[in-house]
Design an enzyme around this catalytic site. Sequence first.
Site, short mmCIF file in Angstrom:
data_model
loop_
_atom_site.label_atom_id
_atom_site.label_comp_id
_atom_site.label_asym_id
_atom_site.label_seq_id
_atom_site.Cartn_x
_atom_site.Cartn_y
_atom_site.Cartn_z
N GLY A 12 0.75 -1.17 -0.07
CA GLY A 12 -0.15 -0.03 0.04
C GLY A 12 0.80 1.34 -0.08
N ASN A 14 1.59 3.06 -2.49
CA ASN A 14 1.03 3.79 -3.47
C ASN A 14 -0.21 4.63 -2.94
OD1 ASN A 14 2.16 4.14 -6.34
ND2 ASN A 14 2.41 1.95 -5.86
N ARG A 66 -14.08 -17.81 -10.99
CA ARG A 66 -13.74 -16.14 -11.52
C ARG A 66 -14.78 -15.28 -11.94
NH1 ARG A 66 -9.05 -12.74 -11.84
NH2 ARG A 66 -8.31 -14.36 -10.33
N ASN A 108 -4.55 2.80 -13.43
CA ASN A 108 -3.59 2.02 -12.86
C ASN A 108 -2.19 2.48 -12.96
OD1 ASN A 108 -2.53 -0.66 -12.12
ND2 ASN A 108 -1.99 -0.71 -14.03
N HIS A 110 1.71 1.63 -13.25
CA HIS A 110 2.62 0.49 -13.64
C HIS A 110 3.97 0.84 -13.50
CE1 HIS A 110 3.68 -3.34 -15.51
NE2 HIS A 110 4.36 -2.64 -16.37
N ASP A 151 -2.57 -3.40 -19.46
CA ASP A 151 -1.54 -2.06 -19.48
C ASP A 151 -1.84 -1.64 -21.00
OD1 ASP A 151 0.66 -4.31 -17.70
OD2 ASP A 151 -1.04 -2.90 -16.81
N GLU A 181 6.35 6.39 -9.29
CA GLU A 181 4.94 6.08 -8.95
C GLU A 181 4.40 6.95 -7.80
OE1 GLU A 181 4.51 1.86 -8.02
OE2 GLU A 181 6.30 1.52 -8.97
C1 GRF Z 1 4.79 -2.38 -6.53
O1 GRF Z 1 5.38 -3.36 -7.42
C2 GRF Z 1 4.43 -1.22 -7.42
O2 GRF Z 1 5.30 -0.72 -8.35
C3 GRF Z 1 3.19 -1.70 -8.19
O3 GRF Z 1 2.55 -2.66 -7.45
C4 GRF Z 1 3.63 -3.08 -6.20
C5 GRF Z 1 2.90 -2.66 -4.92
O4 GRF Z 1 2.76 -1.37 -4.68
N1 GRF Z 1 2.50 -0.67 -8.60
P1 GRF Z 1 2.20 -1.01 -3.39
O5 GRF Z 1 3.42 -0.75 -2.17
O6 GRF Z 1 1.10 -2.12 -2.84
O7 GRF Z 1 1.38 0.28 -3.79
#
Ligand code: GRF
Length: 209
Positions: A12, A14, A66, A108, A110, A151, A181
């Site tokens: 988490g 991000n 799913r 998203n 990436h 993506d 990011e």
């Molecule tokens: C990381 O590899 C980030 O680059 C990708 O998701 C993974 C975990 O990110 N976006 P986070 O720390 O859970 O946000």
Amino acid sequence: MLKIVVCVSGGGTNLQAILDALEQNRITNTEIIAVISNNTKAKALERAASHNIPGIVLSPRSYPDRETFNEAFTAKICELAPDLVVLAGFLVRIPPRMVAEFSNRIINIHPSLIPSFCGVGYYGLKVHEKVLERGVKVTGATVHFVNEGMDEGPIIAQKAVYVEEGDTPEVLQRRVMEQAEWVLLPKAIDDIACGRITVVDNKAVFRQA
Ligand code: GRF
């Protein structure tokens, strides 16, 4: 006010970047109405809880197949009715019906410069392993709208990060997170919240509102 749902799977960081940006007013006019994770143990859920944001666990493992999970996930998002869904380290494929219902309203982050090092099998540390294996000198991150591909949606913003001598995948991942990011995702959310991003001919266009 832009209502957002943030989808997470792991640490988490991000999500934390978004929370910090909200506190520091680098994201304006926005409210996180819920955090959804497929992983009950995701540290991201603790980060949400510490900000009194509802955390919801929806895991494919809790459903017979799913398709049933996809229906439940899509129904939950429709029930929450966000203006924007933010995938922040979310490792579950977005159901086609959700992509259709939320066209150009799912973004998203990436950890590469799309179209390099993306698509099936390119997530998390694997991306950086492939970057080092190939020997590229510049990598980075991309924030994009999510479409039915992997993506492949309209690119909103990208930020380059230099690969350095002796980088390990872990060291490189951390640099890409810190330098790209955690900068790109909050900025993209604020740009969308302030009406600065539109999609024209399947390309994201920035306009100073
Ligand atoms: C990381 O590899 C980030 O680059 C990708 O998701 C993974 C975990 O990110 N976006 P986070 O720390 O859970 O946000």
